[in-house]
Design an enzyme around this catalytic site. Structure first.
Site, mmCIF file in Angstrom:
data_model
loop_
_atom_site.group_PDB
_atom_site.id
_atom_site.type_symbol
_atom_site.label_atom_id
_atom_site.label_comp_id
_atom_site.label_asym_id
_atom_site.label_seq_id
_atom_site.Cartn_x
_atom_site.Cartn_y
_atom_site.Cartn_z
ATOM 1 N N ASP A 149 -40.950 -64.255 -42.358
ATOM 2 C CA ASP A 149 -41.143 -64.108 -40.920
ATOM 3 C C ASP A 149 -40.632 -62.759 -40.435
ATOM 4 O OD1 ASP A 149 -41.663 -65.273 -38.195
ATOM 5 O OD2 ASP A 149 -39.492 -64.964 -38.018
ATOM 6 N N GLU A 207 -45.048 -61.157 -42.659
ATOM 7 C CA GLU A 207 -45.541 -61.083 -41.285
ATOM 8 C C GLU A 207 -44.853 -59.874 -40.659
ATOM 9 O OE1 GLU A 207 -45.432 -63.250 -36.951
ATOM 10 O OE2 GLU A 207 -43.694 -63.009 -38.251
#
EC number: 2.4.1.18
Length: 608
Positions: A282, A327
């Site tokens: 993330d 990401e």
């Protein structure tokens, strides 16, 4: 007595006769372990000092399933703290639990698909399916729907973060106990059983990990000792301006060796102990830069970049068939470059350069405002030379989520809902959202869908609203459309191999009439060359001429206007066509040309 057993946290002996405890707590006077095995005594079982702030002991009366905490002694003060390496906790504010790390893994024939064959399905455990455990999904309830996912054709599940977080409802991007499975989703054994069952269905498991920050709530690592320079987080966190993130001032200290080891151990736990097949990291921009951008090197966090490189190098050395996904969302090609050239070493990354232009094009109300050159650019876009260094999607949890703070950002919506708010089941919303699906599964990259997208789930996704599985029957044709596209993308019938290939040529762009056509291929030839034609306008064409790369009959393998997908679709004939040598007109720079018929807001897939 210093433990003779390696490893951090609570590790039961194979013989069953006790448990080894080890924790890192520098610059304190002493450490003990208290738990159900000693009536929570703060002094009965002291740990002995090892080197560099590590403490350990062996407790013969401790056993699997018992609760415990470490007791940190500093002067006259003693504080109870959860084990940072705890594999299970009673709750985010409860106690650590001793866990048997062994699991009865049965052999399967599962192997990780190649990157160019992956179809990823993103899911949130708590909302994917609550049929078995009403009100909140669990790893057990996901298993009940695996036959549906297998029939759909996806071959990888991306599980949003499953580490223990505060409360029962969360997206998961606020881990309080990074090594512990979220207790409302199930036990550590439940998770391993889930992974094994998913593998038995021929599907990979990719799990989301959050290393850009921890918490910030219910975070026992926060001020683990009384030492907290500048009144900040203490030994696990930066104690200067590098602590700042959009989610709280709890960025781990990537420059401290023990913290780096902690994060590396966590990544390997998911891949080795839990046998997951990949990790999605993330918000990596906030690991490598204080403010998560590319434009100000003075705010780069060099040790964050080197930590990512180290973890990717470790995974590649130990299990190179497992995938790591970033990401980063900053169009940074260095994310997927090899570490040997200075890159971060990820295998692929989420592509905002796909999702935003595609959604904008499909959501735009007026046909005249759709930009075919923007669609051309998303088809061609790459981070490096490999087309599969990007994960492409039209929906993800971020794009479709109800706002957690409406004052900071508005709600986001599912694509059909965005196309026509309040009328997501309308012809326009279904036609244009499924046109987006055709583009998704035919564009170079690793395609991903978000849970429920395959049966026209609408509105905004939220962590307290389960999927409406009744839509799977109500919109069975939409399900069938996605299944057909996934099978073609995976070359199910051995006649669309080019959709797994590196090569693409966007040879036809008609920005006036809003049509675009492109050629996909791996090596070329029959069963390999694929032609995709997309009509972004509310107009049918009986005979529309485009170029073709080779002569002969081109067969329609897919027509999104087929009434089998919905009774109100136009069923406009996308007929088989014969391409011949062109002697007049524009042939898109190709030697051969043929005519196609195509319906409004529709996509066609041809091959020989």
């Amino acid at each position: 007595m210093v433990s003779s057993q390696s490893g951090m946290g609570a590790i039961p002996f194979a013989s069953g006769s006790g448990v080894s405890f080890r924790v890192w707590v520098p610059n304190v006077d002493g450490v003990s372990v208290a738990g159900e095995f000693n009536s929570w005594s703060p002094t009965a079982h002291p740990l002995d000092s090892e080197n560099n702030g590590f403490w350990s002991t062996e407790v013969t009366v401790a056993s699997v399933g018992q609760q415990y905490k470490f007791v940190i002694h500093e002067g006259t003060n003693s504080v109870y703290k959860n084990d940072p390496y705890a594999r299970d906790v009673t709750s985010s504010v409860g106690n650590s639990i001793i866990v048997d790390l062994n699991f009865n893994w049965t052999s399967t024939n599962f192997s990780m698909p190649a990157w160019n064959e992956l179809i990823i399905y993103e899911m949130h455990v708590g909302t994917f399916n609550d049929d078995i455990d009403p009100g909140l999904g669990t790893f057990r309830s996901i298993k009940a729907k695996l036959p549906d996912l297998q029939a759909l054709g996806i071959n990888a599940i991306h599980v949003m973060p499953a580490a223990e977080f505060p409360g029962d409802l969360s997206w998961g991007y606020n881990p309080s106990h990074p090594f512990a499975i979220e207790s409302v989703f199930g036990t550590p054994s439940d998770f391993k059983d889930f992974v094994q069952t998913v593998h038995n269905f021929g599907i990979a498991v990719i799990v989301d990990v959050v290393y850009n920050h921890f918490g910030p709530r219910d975070l026992d690592m926060w001020r683990f000792t009384s030492w907290n320079q500048n009144n900040k987080g203490g030994i696990y966190f930066y104690n200067d301006d590098r602590d700042r993130t959009p989610w709280g001032n709890t960025r781990p200290d990537y420059g401290r060796g023990e913290v780096r080891q902690y994060i590396r151990d966590n990544a390997l736990m998911w891949l080795e102990e839990c046998r997951c097949d990949g990790l999605r990291f993330d918000a990596t921009a906030f690991i490598r830069n204080i403010f998560g951008n590319n434009n100000d090197p003075s705010n780069d966090i060099a040790e964050g970049w080197s930590l990512i490189q180290w973890i990717n190098n470790e995974i590649n050395a130990r299990q190179p068939w497992k995938i790591t996904i970033a990401e980063d969302i900053r169009n940074n090609e260095w994310i997927t470059k090899d570490t040997g050239t200075g890159g971060a070493g990820f295998d692929t990354q989420w592509s905002q350069e796909f999702v935003r232009p595609v959604r904008d094009t499909l959501i735009t109300p007026n046909d005249r405002d759709r930009n075919m050159f923007a669609i051309r650019d998303v088809i061609y876009h790459r981070y490096g030379t490999d087309a599969f260094e990007r994960v492409i999607y039209t929906e993800s949890h971020d794009e479709v989520a109800r706002s957690l703070n409406p004052q900071e950002r508005p709600d986001h919506y599912r694509l059909p809902e965005e196309i026509w708010r309040g009328n997501a089941d309308s012809w326009f919303a279904r036609k244009r959202s499924t046109l987006g699906a055709v583009l998704l599964f035919t564009t170079p990259g690793i395609p991903m869908i978000f849970q429920g997208q395959e049966f026209l789930e609408w509105g905004s996704w939220a962590d307290n609203t389960p999927l409406d599985w009744s839509k799977k029957d109500r919109f069975k044709g939409i399900w069938d459309l996605y299944q057909s596209l996934i099978r073609l993308r995976r070359n199910w019938f051995n006649n669309t191999r080019g959709l797994r290939g590196q090569n693409v040529n966007v040879f036809h762009i008609n920005n006036n009439d809003k049509l675009i056509a492109f050629h996909r291929w791996e090596n070329g030839g029959g069963g390999d060359d694929v032609i995709v034609v997309l009509n972004f306008s509310d107009r049918n064409y009986d005979s529309y001429t485009i170029g073709f790369p080779s002569p002969g009959t081109w067969y329609v393998r897919f027509n999104s206007d087929w009434q089998g997908f919905s009774p109100d679709f136009g069923n406009f004939p996308g007929y088989n066509t014969t391409a011949g040598r062109a002697i007049w007109g524009d042939t898109d720079g190709l030697t051969f040309a043929g005519n196609v018929g195509i319906g409004a807001y529709s996509g066609l897939i041809f091959s020989q």
